[in-house]
Design an enzyme around this catalytic site. Structure first.
Site, PDB file in Angstrom:
ATOM      1  N   ASP A  93       0.765  86.728 -10.156  1.00  0.00           N
ATOM      2  CA  ASP A  93      -0.511  86.577  -9.600  1.00  0.00           C
ATOM      3  C   ASP A  93      -1.109  87.923  -9.793  1.00  0.00           C
ATOM      4  O   ASP A  93      -0.489  88.983  -9.787  1.00  0.00           O
ATOM      5  CB  ASP A  93      -0.136  86.158  -8.179  1.00  0.00           C
ATOM      6  CG  ASP A  93      -1.632  85.888  -7.411  1.00  0.00           C
ATOM      7  OD1 ASP A  93      -2.318  85.465  -8.238  1.00  0.00           O
ATOM      8  OD2 ASP A  93      -1.509  85.657  -6.291  1.00  0.00           O
ATOM      9  N   GLY A  96      -5.588  88.841  -6.571  1.00  0.00           N
ATOM     10  CA  GLY A  96      -6.847  88.363  -5.906  1.00  0.00           C
ATOM     11  C   GLY A  96      -6.493  87.774  -4.380  1.00  0.00           C
ATOM     12  O   GLY A  96      -7.182  87.734  -3.525  1.00  0.00           O
ATOM     13  N   ASP A 147      -9.174  87.287  -9.161  1.00  0.00           N
ATOM     14  CA  ASP A 147     -10.175  86.179  -8.466  1.00  0.00           C
ATOM     15  C   ASP A 147     -10.516  86.570  -6.920  1.00  0.00           C
ATOM     16  O   ASP A 147      -9.816  87.529  -6.428  1.00  0.00           O
ATOM     17  CB  ASP A 147      -9.557  84.727  -8.665  1.00  0.00           C
ATOM     18  CG  ASP A 147      -8.362  84.661  -7.550  1.00  0.00           C
ATOM     19  OD1 ASP A 147      -7.595  85.793  -7.566  1.00  0.00           O
ATOM     20  OD2 ASP A 147      -8.372  83.675  -7.046  1.00  0.00           O
ATOM     21  N   GLN A 191     -12.312  78.665  -8.211  1.00  0.00           N
ATOM     22  CA  GLN A 191     -12.575  78.755  -6.850  1.00  0.00           C
ATOM     23  C   GLN A 191     -13.742  77.681  -6.451  1.00  0.00           C
ATOM     24  O   GLN A 191     -13.780  76.569  -6.950  1.00  0.00           O
ATOM     25  CB  GLN A 191     -12.723  80.193  -6.389  1.00  0.00           C
ATOM     26  CG  GLN A 191     -11.880  81.084  -6.661  1.00  0.00           C
ATOM     27  CD  GLN A 191     -10.544  80.919  -5.755  1.00  0.00           C
ATOM     28  OE1 GLN A 191     -10.854  80.211  -4.519  1.00  0.00           O
ATOM     29  NE2 GLN A 191      -9.580  81.285  -6.047  1.00  0.00           N
ATOM     30  N   GLY A 218      -7.675  78.970  -3.975  1.00  0.00           N
ATOM     31  CA  GLY A 218      -8.289  78.908  -2.635  1.00  0.00           C
ATOM     32  C   GLY A 218      -8.295  77.414  -1.963  1.00  0.00           C
ATOM     33  O   GLY A 218      -9.048  77.287  -1.030  1.00  0.00           O
ATOM     34  N   ASP A 268       3.335  76.782  -7.153  1.00  0.00           N
ATOM     35  CA  ASP A 268       4.085  77.998  -6.702  1.00  0.00           C
ATOM     36  C   ASP A 268       3.975  77.872  -5.115  1.00  0.00           C
ATOM     37  O   ASP A 268       2.948  77.442  -4.685  1.00  0.00           O
ATOM     38  CB  ASP A 268       3.714  79.375  -7.187  1.00  0.00           C
ATOM     39  CG  ASP A 268       2.720  79.714  -6.445  1.00  0.00           C
ATOM     40  OD1 ASP A 268       1.467  79.329  -6.902  1.00  0.00           O
ATOM     41  OD2 ASP A 268       2.390  80.755  -5.533  1.00  0.00           O
ATOM     42  N   CYS A 306      22.136  66.623  -2.356  1.00  0.00           N
ATOM     43  CA  CYS A 306      21.837  67.720  -3.224  1.00  0.00           C
ATOM     44  C   CYS A 306      23.184  68.619  -3.782  1.00  0.00           C
ATOM     45  O   CYS A 306      24.335  68.699  -3.107  1.00  0.00           O
ATOM     46  CB  CYS A 306      21.079  69.060  -2.008  1.00  0.00           C
ATOM     47  SG  CYS A 306      20.717  70.503  -2.810  1.00  0.00           S
ATOM     48  N   CYS A 308      23.564  71.656  -4.836  1.00  0.00           N
ATOM     49  CA  CYS A 308      23.455  72.944  -4.526  1.00  0.00           C
ATOM     50  C   CYS A 308      24.958  73.490  -3.765  1.00  0.00           C
ATOM     51  O   CYS A 308      25.394  72.883  -3.195  1.00  0.00           O
ATOM     52  CB  CYS A 308      22.254  73.745  -3.782  1.00  0.00           C
ATOM     53  SG  CYS A 308      22.334  73.811  -1.973  1.00  0.00           S
ATOM     54  N   CYS A 311      25.019  72.795  -0.131  1.00  0.00           N
ATOM     55  CA  CYS A 311      25.384  71.399   0.290  1.00  0.00           C
ATOM     56  C   CYS A 311      26.773  71.027   0.007  1.00  0.00           C
ATOM     57  O   CYS A 311      27.273  70.068   0.531  1.00  0.00           O
ATOM     58  CB  CYS A 311      24.209  70.480  -0.418  1.00  0.00           C
ATOM     59  SG  CYS A 311      22.767  70.593   0.507  1.00  0.00           S
ATOM     60  N   HIS A 337      19.215  76.522  -0.978  1.00  0.00           N
ATOM     61  CA  HIS A 337      19.042  75.044  -1.172  1.00  0.00           C
ATOM     62  C   HIS A 337      17.568  74.655  -1.182  1.00  0.00           C
ATOM     63  O   HIS A 337      17.165  73.830  -1.880  1.00  0.00           O
ATOM     64  CB  HIS A 337      19.533  74.550   0.267  1.00  0.00           C
ATOM     65  CG  HIS A 337      19.168  73.065   0.473  1.00  0.00           C
ATOM     66  ND1 HIS A 337      19.714  71.930  -0.202  1.00  0.00           N
ATOM     67  CD2 HIS A 337      17.961  72.731   1.262  1.00  0.00           C
ATOM     68  CE1 HIS A 337      19.002  71.074   0.203  1.00  0.00           C
ATOM     69  NE2 HIS A 337      17.934  71.365   1.100  1.00  0.00           N
TER      70      HIS A 337
END
Length: 371
Positions: A93, A96, A147, A191, A218, A268, A306, A308, A311, A337
């Site tokens: 990133d 911004g 941004d 934006q 935004g 993300d 799950c 993982c 779990c 997890h």
RNA sequence: GGUGGGGUUCCCGAGUGGCCAAAGGGAACAGACUGUAAAUCUGUCGUCGUGAGACUUCGGUGGUUCAAAUCCACCCCCCACCA
């Protein structure tokens, strides 16, 4: 191997898409969820945990890594991939967002964004060009333009001024990078705050430029959920079909599924890792506040569906005990997890698009997170 | 046996006449968290009541006072040092 930036649409189901994006460090299959590793580390987990969870790409942050340890130091170490021992793609990133989240420490001008470091108070100027340089030093696969993220509640005049400035930032970033282009990708960030005509203007302006992908920035900055969804469904279809579409900073599992439904490819969010550290776990059965008393003697797995490590090997009772005891293992298992779960949501969405069953998948997710 | 210190709401611990159901911390119980200044923050936390309010509580008993966790008397425990 295709050249970085190649984006191939493989399937569509309604507005939802399944695609592949080629980068210098490998192919990303979308829809994709990207765990956030702000300072070059996804909090609580190691790269082998991330690989076990199925992470294809992680985020880093320009602002944080520039301040510490410094992008040039990272460059001397061979770039962020080598430094952090992560050989799959990395998106960074631009900083911004920090002008927004650290607004008390920042000042936005035509030239760029001036920050006072949250670490030591020192002053730094981020320009659209400088931020490209920093990200080149980090050698991220996907760089984001600098941004201005418009805060929720901003009035029309403020938003319009920000959209115009954002457009000029975009032009400068792209022109600067084009002159020194390597195998990295540069994405534009649209934006427009919460005015549809400004959103449309921002998208129209940015998407006329030759970015490698386009994001919606935004959103999820404090607005009501309905409003966020209204803008998401309004904006996503306006982005180019033939480029990756990235919804920045979103969101909950259901937000992600709705984003995919609107035609978004990339997501993300800090939610899986932050909430993991704070005891909120996302499962195929819905949200679980692992600290609740009701789990004290629950011998069952956190999420029976799950695969993982957390779990597979541990009970809810033990996970609760670790959390309540503030054991470090709690952060790792909970984060592992949640990341695994978020990644599985994106992966299942991809499969659903490919098999034409996305609507059913979406309604399944809606019923899980209806309350 | 002597001298000094101390017993406060689940725990630690403030409070030495009214502003005290009693600071603060912990524990406990809930909730929040969306491009990470977040392993963080918020709420509840004597009982009953939606509420106003009522009732019970500061080792025990009795007393002084309009009013006591706070003052007095005696008693019961605990700690330190001295014999």
């Amino acid at each position: 191997m295709e050249k970085p930036g190649t984006f191939i649409l493989e399937a569509r189901d309604g507005a939802a898409r399944a695609a592949t994006l080629h980068t210098a460090h490998g192919i990303i299959k979308t829809p994709v969820f990207m765990p956030v590793g702000t300072v070059g580390s996804v909090k609580g987990v190691a790269p082998d945990d991330l690989e076990a969870a199925g992470a294809q790409i992680i985020l880093g942050n320009t602002y944080h890594l520039y301040l510490r340890p410094g992008d040039e130091l990272v460059a001397r170490r061979g770039g962020l991939h080598k430094f952090a021992s992560w050989n799959r793609p990395i998106l960074t990133d631009s900083g911004g967002y920090q002008a927004f989240s650290l607004s008390k420490l920042s000042h936005i001008s035509e030239e760029g964004i001036e920050f006072r470091s949250h670490l030591d108070g020192s002053k730094h100027l981020f320009t659209p060009e400088g931020v490209v340089d920093i990200q080149l030093n980090l050698n991220s696969d996907i760089m984001m333009m600098l941004d201005e993220c418009v805060p929720y509640g901003s009035d029309y005049e403020y938003t319009k001024r920000a959209v115009d400035l954002n457009f000029r930032y975009a032009g400068r970033a792209l022109e600067y990078y084009t002159a020194r282009r390597r195998g990295n990708l540069l994405f534009g960030i649209t934006q427009g705050g919460f005015f549809k005509d400004q959103r449309e203007k921002s998208i129209e302006g940015l998407c006329g430029m030759d970015f490698d992908g386009f994001s919606i920035g935004g959103l999820s900055v404090g607005e009501p959920k309905d409003e966020m969804m209204d803008f998401l469904y309004h904006c996503a279809p306006l982005l180019p079909q033939d480029k990756p579409r990235y919804l920045m900073g979103v969101g909950t599992p259901l937000d992600i599924v709705k984003g995919i439904d609107a035609g978004i490819d990339m997501f993300d969010c800090v939610l899986p890792t932050r909430n993991a550290r704070n005891g909120t776990l996302f499962t195929s059965l819905g949200k679980v506040n692992i600290k609740r008393r009701e789990y004290a003697e629950d011998d069952g797995p956190l999420d029976p569906a799950c695969p993982c490590y957390a779990c597979r090997e541990f009970s809810r009772a033990y996970l609760r005990h670790l959390y309540v005891s503030k054991e470090l293992l709690s952060y790792r298992l909970n984060s592992l997890h949640n990341i695994t779960y978020f990644l599985s949501v994106a992966r299942r969405a991809r499969e659903a698009v490919q098999t034409g069953t996305f609507a059913a998948f979406k309604s399944e997710m809606e019923s899980i997170y209806s309350n």
